[in-house]
Design a protein around this motif. Structure first.
Motif, PDB file in Angstrom:
ATOM      1  N   ILE A 295     -13.780   0.355  -1.303  1.00 16.85           N
ATOM      2  CA  ILE A 295     -15.345   0.641  -0.452  1.00 16.85           C
ATOM      3  C   ILE A 295     -14.923   1.793   0.493  1.00 16.85           C
ATOM      4  CG2 ILE A 295     -16.501  -0.073   1.215  1.00 16.85           C
ATOM      5  CD1 ILE A 295     -16.865  -2.903  -0.794  1.00 16.85           C
ATOM      6  N   ALA A 296     -15.833   2.881   0.190  1.00 17.62           N
ATOM      7  CA  ALA A 296     -15.114   3.495   1.294  1.00 17.62           C
ATOM      8  C   ALA A 296     -16.825   4.053   2.597  1.00 17.62           C
ATOM      9  CB  ALA A 296     -16.163   4.948   0.655  1.00 17.62           C
TER      10      ALA A 296
ATOM     11  N   THR B  94     -20.082   2.412   1.139  1.00 19.48           N
ATOM     12  CA  THR B  94     -20.461   1.714   0.353  1.00 19.48           C
ATOM     13  C   THR B  94     -19.267   1.929  -0.920  1.00 19.48           C
ATOM     14  OG1 THR B  94     -21.140   4.622  -0.128  1.00 19.48           O
ATOM     15  CG2 THR B  94     -22.592   2.696   0.812  1.00 19.48           C
ATOM     16  N   GLY B  95     -19.717   1.233  -2.122  1.00 17.49           N
ATOM     17  CA  GLY B  95     -18.913   1.181  -2.767  1.00 17.49           C
ATOM     18  C   GLY B  95     -18.935   0.850  -4.213  1.00 17.49           C
ATOM     19  N   THR B  96     -18.901   0.336  -5.266  1.00 16.59           N
ATOM     20  CA  THR B  96     -18.957  -0.284  -6.749  1.00 16.59           C
ATOM     21  C   THR B  96     -17.608  -0.880  -6.990  1.00 16.59           C
ATOM     22  OG1 THR B  96     -20.309   0.989  -7.107  1.00 16.59           O
ATOM     23  CG2 THR B  96     -19.228  -0.518  -8.924  1.00 16.59           C
ATOM     24  N   ILE B  97     -17.874  -2.105  -7.429  1.00 15.84           N
ATOM     25  CA  ILE B  97     -16.202  -3.079  -7.738  1.00 15.84           C
ATOM     26  C   ILE B  97     -17.226  -3.317  -9.566  1.00 15.84           C
ATOM     27  CG2 ILE B  97     -15.079  -5.329  -8.201  1.00 15.84           C
ATOM     28  CD1 ILE B  97     -14.507  -3.568  -5.447  1.00 15.84           C
TER      29      ILE B  97
ATOM     30  N   THR C 252     -10.758  -4.427   5.068  1.00 19.54           N
ATOM     31  CA  THR C 252     -11.715  -5.244   5.432  1.00 19.54           C
ATOM     32  C   THR C 252     -13.084  -4.747   5.376  1.00 19.54           C
ATOM     33  OG1 THR C 252     -10.606  -7.101   6.105  1.00 19.54           O
ATOM     34  CG2 THR C 252     -12.476  -7.633   5.653  1.00 19.54           C
ATOM     35  N   ALA C 253     -14.114  -5.021   4.190  1.00 18.80           N
ATOM     36  CA  ALA C 253     -15.267  -4.470   4.364  1.00 18.80           C
ATOM     37  C   ALA C 253     -16.302  -5.566   5.038  1.00 18.80           C
ATOM     38  CB  ALA C 253     -15.449  -3.460   3.034  1.00 18.80           C
TER      39      ALA C 253
ATOM     40  N   PHE D 132     -20.553  -4.561  -9.766  1.00 12.84           N
ATOM     41  CA  PHE D 132     -21.346  -4.562  -8.718  1.00 12.84           C
ATOM     42  C   PHE D 132     -21.559  -3.838  -6.894  1.00 12.84           C
ATOM     43  CE2 PHE D 132     -20.552  -8.759 -10.526  1.00 12.84           C
ATOM     44  CZ  PHE D 132     -20.864  -9.453 -10.367  1.00 12.84           C
ATOM     45  N   ASP D 133     -22.504  -3.448  -6.417  1.00 14.23           N
ATOM     46  CA  ASP D 133     -22.545  -1.596  -5.709  1.00 14.23           C
ATOM     47  C   ASP D 133     -23.077  -2.598  -4.890  1.00 14.23           C
ATOM     48  OD1 ASP D 133     -22.420  -0.533  -8.049  1.00 14.23           O
ATOM     49  OD2 ASP D 133     -24.906   0.230  -7.598  1.00 14.23           O
ATOM     50  N   PHE D 134     -22.031  -2.416  -3.819  1.00 15.23           N
ATOM     51  CA  PHE D 134     -22.020  -2.596  -2.568  1.00 15.23           C
ATOM     52  C   PHE D 134     -22.576  -2.049  -0.701  1.00 15.23           C
ATOM     53  CE2 PHE D 134     -19.001  -5.327  -4.369  1.00 15.23           C
ATOM     54  CZ  PHE D 134     -19.368  -6.987  -3.552  1.00 15.23           C
ATOM     55  N   LEU D 135     -22.949  -2.785   0.114  1.00 14.23           N
ATOM     56  CA  LEU D 135     -23.464  -2.139   0.697  1.00 14.23           C
ATOM     57  C   LEU D 135     -22.648  -2.436   2.157  1.00 14.23           C
ATOM     58  CD1 LEU D 135     -24.662   0.110   2.602  1.00 14.23           C
ATOM     59  CD2 LEU D 135     -26.481  -1.565   2.735  1.00 14.23           C
TER      60      LEU D 135
END
Length: 311
Positions: free
Chosen positions: A41-42, A70-73, A130-131, A153-156
């Motif tokens: 996650i960047a 933001t990032g995508t797993i 750690t995000a 899965f997209d994360f914020l």
């Protein structure tokens, strides 16, 4: 001499937070079965660029502003507790615990700490990012005949810790007996009551747009929250046969669509209510297809525009 990180050694795991933005010290830490080229996650900042003029035509630089991740797993689709947790996060709900375990959209947010262990080791020598306060903003399930079923899965994320000590919680891996689903495991395909059409591929997207909330006095978010209505989109590609079944079947009114991935005790069922656009015929060198796009719409009987069951 510094050791170059080997991407295949990097481990990703998630912890369901009990307090949003705080990494738990107890609970289940689940390893994620990601690909070797999975990116962390960047985090970036909304930089405040100065427009002040300095001597000799120089600028006056910038200051870092509010920070956000933001990032995508990306993972193969499997049946496992961690997948269920992430699906719950995408729909802001919880699976029921009795009878047919059913997940319906709700208003209960789930946040995670996403642990990205670049280098294991003793305290002081590990490299752990750690995000924190990470919420699922979108889940995408894609399947095609003859290929793997994948989920993204997209994360914020709200905040980041860069540590030299790994979490004390021992990670739980996905069982070695867990099955990676392929196109052959997608079954019970239902288009508005019709189960005889041949599906070539599908893509299901659903999630909740969110944004981080910032306040004066700090560049650290106080958390993220929903910012719009949920989006549900189902894209289906079926073979064009010598009838007009698909065209007459899809009325443009709210209709039900569904499919299963896996089998009883080891899979999920996906049920979507929505309006289908006019089917589009597409030809290529292999075959003739019909492309269908369904936009989710609320159904009073179903209690939403989508729900998921554990088979």
């Amino acid at each position: 001499m510094p050791q170059i990180i080997n991407p295949s050694d990097v481990q990703y795991s998630v912890l369901l937070e009990t307090v949003a933005g705080t990494t738990p010290t107890t609970g289940s830490r689940y390893l994620l079965p990601v690909a070797a080229n999975q990116n962390p996650i960047a985090f970036s900042s909304a930089d405040v660029v100065s427009n002040t003029k300095r001597p000799n035509g120089a600028k006056n630089g910038l200051q870092r502003g509010p920070k956000s991740g933001t990032g995508t797993i990306n993972m193969p689709m499997m049946f496992s507790p961690v997948y269920s947790q992430l699906l719950e996060g995408a729909l802001r709900g919880k699976f029921t615990t009795t009878g047919t375990k059913t997940l319906k959209p709700g208003t209960t947010d789930s946040t995670f700490s996403v642990l990205q262990l670049l280098k294991p080791g003793a305290a002081g020598s590990a490299i752990l990012s750690t995000a924190k306060g990470s919420a699922v903003t979108k889940a995408t399930i894609s399947a095609e005949a003859g290929s793997a079923v994948n989920v993204a899965f997209d994360f914020l994320s709200s905040a980041e810790d860069q540590l030299q000590t790994d979490s004390a919680l021992v990670p739980t891996d996905v069982l070695s007996t867990a099955y990676e689903f392929t196109g052959a495991d997608v079954n019970s395909l239902n288009i508005a009551g019709n189960m005889t059409v041949y599906w070539k591929s599908l893509s299901l997207e659903f999630g909740q747009p969110r944004n981080n909330r910032y306040v004066l006095g700090t560049n650290v978010s106080v958390g993220n929250a929903p910012s719009d209505q949920r989006d549900v989109k189902l894209t289906i590609r079926v073979y064009r046969d010598d009838t007009w079944v698909i065209d007459t079947l899809l009325t443009g009114q709210r209709q039900a669509f569904s499919f299963n991935v896996g089998t009883a005790g080891a899979g999920y069922g996906f049920f979507i209510f929505g309006h289908a656009s006019i089917p589009q015929t597409e030809l290529d060198s292999e075959s003739a297809y019909v492309n269908i796009e369904v936009s989710g719409a609320y159904d009073g009987t179903g209690g939403g525009d989508i729900y998921i069951t554990q088979l």
